[in-house]
Write a protein that holds these residues in place. Structure first.
Motif, short mmCIF file in Angstrom:
data_model
loop_
_atom_site.label_atom_id
_atom_site.label_comp_id
_atom_site.label_asym_id
_atom_site.label_seq_id
_atom_site.Cartn_x
_atom_site.Cartn_y
_atom_site.Cartn_z
N ILE A 18 0.86 -1.19 0.00
CA ILE A 18 0.00 0.00 0.00
C ILE A 18 0.89 1.23 0.00
O ILE A 18 1.79 1.36 0.84
CB ILE A 18 -0.92 0.00 1.24
CG1 ILE A 18 -1.82 -1.24 1.22
CG2 ILE A 18 -1.74 1.28 1.31
CD1 ILE A 18 -2.62 -1.45 2.48
N ASN A 19 0.64 2.14 -0.93
CA ASN A 19 1.41 3.38 -0.97
C ASN A 19 0.47 4.58 -0.84
O ASN A 19 -0.75 4.42 -0.72
CB ASN A 19 2.28 3.46 -2.23
CG ASN A 19 1.46 3.46 -3.50
OD1 ASN A 19 0.33 3.92 -3.54
ND2 ASN A 19 2.05 2.93 -4.56
N SER A 20 1.03 5.77 -0.86
CA SER A 20 0.22 6.97 -0.65
C SER A 20 -0.84 7.14 -1.74
O SER A 20 -1.95 7.58 -1.46
CB SER A 20 1.12 8.20 -0.59
OG SER A 20 1.85 8.36 -1.79
N GLY A 21 -0.53 6.77 -2.95
CA GLY A 21 -1.49 6.88 -4.04
C GLY A 21 -2.73 6.03 -3.80
O GLY A 21 -3.85 6.45 -4.11
N HIS A 22 -2.52 4.85 -3.22
CA HIS A 22 -3.67 3.99 -2.90
C HIS A 22 -4.57 4.65 -1.87
O HIS A 22 -5.80 4.59 -1.97
CB HIS A 22 -3.20 2.63 -2.35
CG HIS A 22 -2.48 1.80 -3.34
ND1 HIS A 22 -1.22 1.34 -3.13
CD2 HIS A 22 -2.86 1.35 -4.57
CE1 HIS A 22 -0.84 0.62 -4.17
NE2 HIS A 22 -1.82 0.62 -5.07
N MET A 23 -3.97 5.28 -0.87
CA MET A 23 -4.77 5.90 0.18
C MET A 23 -5.50 7.13 -0.33
O MET A 23 -6.65 7.37 0.04
CB MET A 23 -3.89 6.25 1.39
CG MET A 23 -3.24 5.05 2.05
SD MET A 23 -4.31 3.63 2.39
CE MET A 23 -5.49 4.30 3.49
N PHE A 24 -4.86 7.92 -1.19
CA PHE A 24 -5.54 9.08 -1.77
C PHE A 24 -6.71 8.63 -2.65
O PHE A 24 -7.78 9.23 -2.63
CB PHE A 24 -4.57 9.95 -2.56
CG PHE A 24 -3.55 10.66 -1.70
CD1 PHE A 24 -3.93 11.32 -0.55
CD2 PHE A 24 -2.22 10.65 -2.05
CE1 PHE A 24 -2.99 11.96 0.25
CE2 PHE A 24 -1.27 11.30 -1.28
CZ PHE A 24 -1.66 11.95 -0.11
N ALA A 67 -5.33 11.30 5.53
CA ALA A 67 -4.28 11.44 6.54
C ALA A 67 -3.26 10.30 6.43
O ALA A 67 -2.05 10.54 6.51
CB ALA A 67 -4.89 11.45 7.94
N LEU A 68 -3.73 9.09 6.21
CA LEU A 68 -2.80 7.98 6.01
C LEU A 68 -2.00 8.17 4.73
O LEU A 68 -0.81 7.83 4.67
CB LEU A 68 -3.56 6.65 5.97
CG LEU A 68 -4.03 6.14 7.32
CD1 LEU A 68 -4.99 4.96 7.14
CD2 LEU A 68 -2.85 5.73 8.18
N GLY A 69 -2.63 8.72 3.70
CA GLY A 69 -1.91 9.00 2.46
C GLY A 69 -0.80 10.00 2.66
O GLY A 69 0.31 9.84 2.14
N VAL A 70 -1.07 11.04 3.43
CA VAL A 70 -0.04 12.05 3.72
C VAL A 70 1.10 11.42 4.52
O VAL A 70 2.28 11.66 4.24
CB VAL A 70 -0.65 13.26 4.46
CG1 VAL A 70 0.43 14.18 5.00
CG2 VAL A 70 -1.58 14.03 3.54
N ALA A 71 0.76 10.63 5.53
CA ALA A 71 1.79 9.98 6.35
C ALA A 71 2.66 9.05 5.50
O ALA A 71 3.89 9.04 5.62
CB ALA A 71 1.14 9.20 7.49
N LEU A 72 2.02 8.29 4.62
CA LEU A 72 2.80 7.41 3.74
C LEU A 72 3.65 8.21 2.77
O LEU A 72 4.79 7.83 2.47
CB LEU A 72 1.87 6.47 2.98
CG LEU A 72 1.28 5.33 3.81
CD1 LEU A 72 0.17 4.63 3.03
CD2 LEU A 72 2.37 4.34 4.18
N ARG A 73 3.13 9.33 2.26
CA ARG A 73 3.91 10.17 1.35
C ARG A 73 5.14 10.73 2.05
O ARG A 73 6.23 10.78 1.47
CB ARG A 73 3.03 11.31 0.82
CG ARG A 73 3.72 12.32 -0.08
CD ARG A 73 4.13 11.75 -1.44
NE ARG A 73 3.07 11.10 -2.15
CZ ARG A 73 2.28 11.68 -3.04
NH1 ARG A 73 2.43 12.95 -3.33
NH2 ARG A 73 1.35 10.98 -3.65
N ILE A 74 5.00 11.13 3.31
CA ILE A 74 6.15 11.62 4.08
C ILE A 74 7.17 10.51 4.24
O ILE A 74 8.38 10.72 4.06
CB ILE A 74 5.70 12.17 5.44
CG1 ILE A 74 4.90 13.47 5.24
CG2 ILE A 74 6.88 12.39 6.37
CD1 ILE A 74 4.18 13.97 6.48
#
Length: 84
Positions: A18-24, A67-74
């Motif tokens: 799972i990456n940030s793109g998936h969460m967004f 929020a999870l997407g942002v955390a993963l992107r960081i």
């Protein structure tokens, strides 16, 4: 201790692919699902209050996904900056 669990959760998500793109994308999908569930519930019952509750319930998922997407992107950004 809190940072340990936060990083552990993000690491487990990344290990599952799972990456940030998936969460967004999940956040955007939950917004769409909120509208669809609101319309479906509105058509199924005479009560607009119940339809509103269904739409709001599903709509509350979006901020969590974003929020999870942002955390993963960081995490992804920090990982790419580490020297190899």
């Amino acid at each position: 201790m809190e940072r340990y669990w936060r990083v552990k959760m993000l690491t487990m998500m990344r290990q599952q692919g799972i990456n940030s793109g998936h969460m967004f994308a999940a956040g955007m999908a939950s917004i769409g699902l909120s509208v669809v569930s609101w319309v479906a519930s509105l058509n199924a019952e005479n009560s607009t209050a119940r339809a509103d509750r269904w739409g709001i319930f599903v709509g509350e998922w979006a901020p969590s996904f974003f929020a999870l997407g942002v955390a993963l992107r960081i995490e992804e950004t920090q990982e790419s900056k580490k020297p190899r």
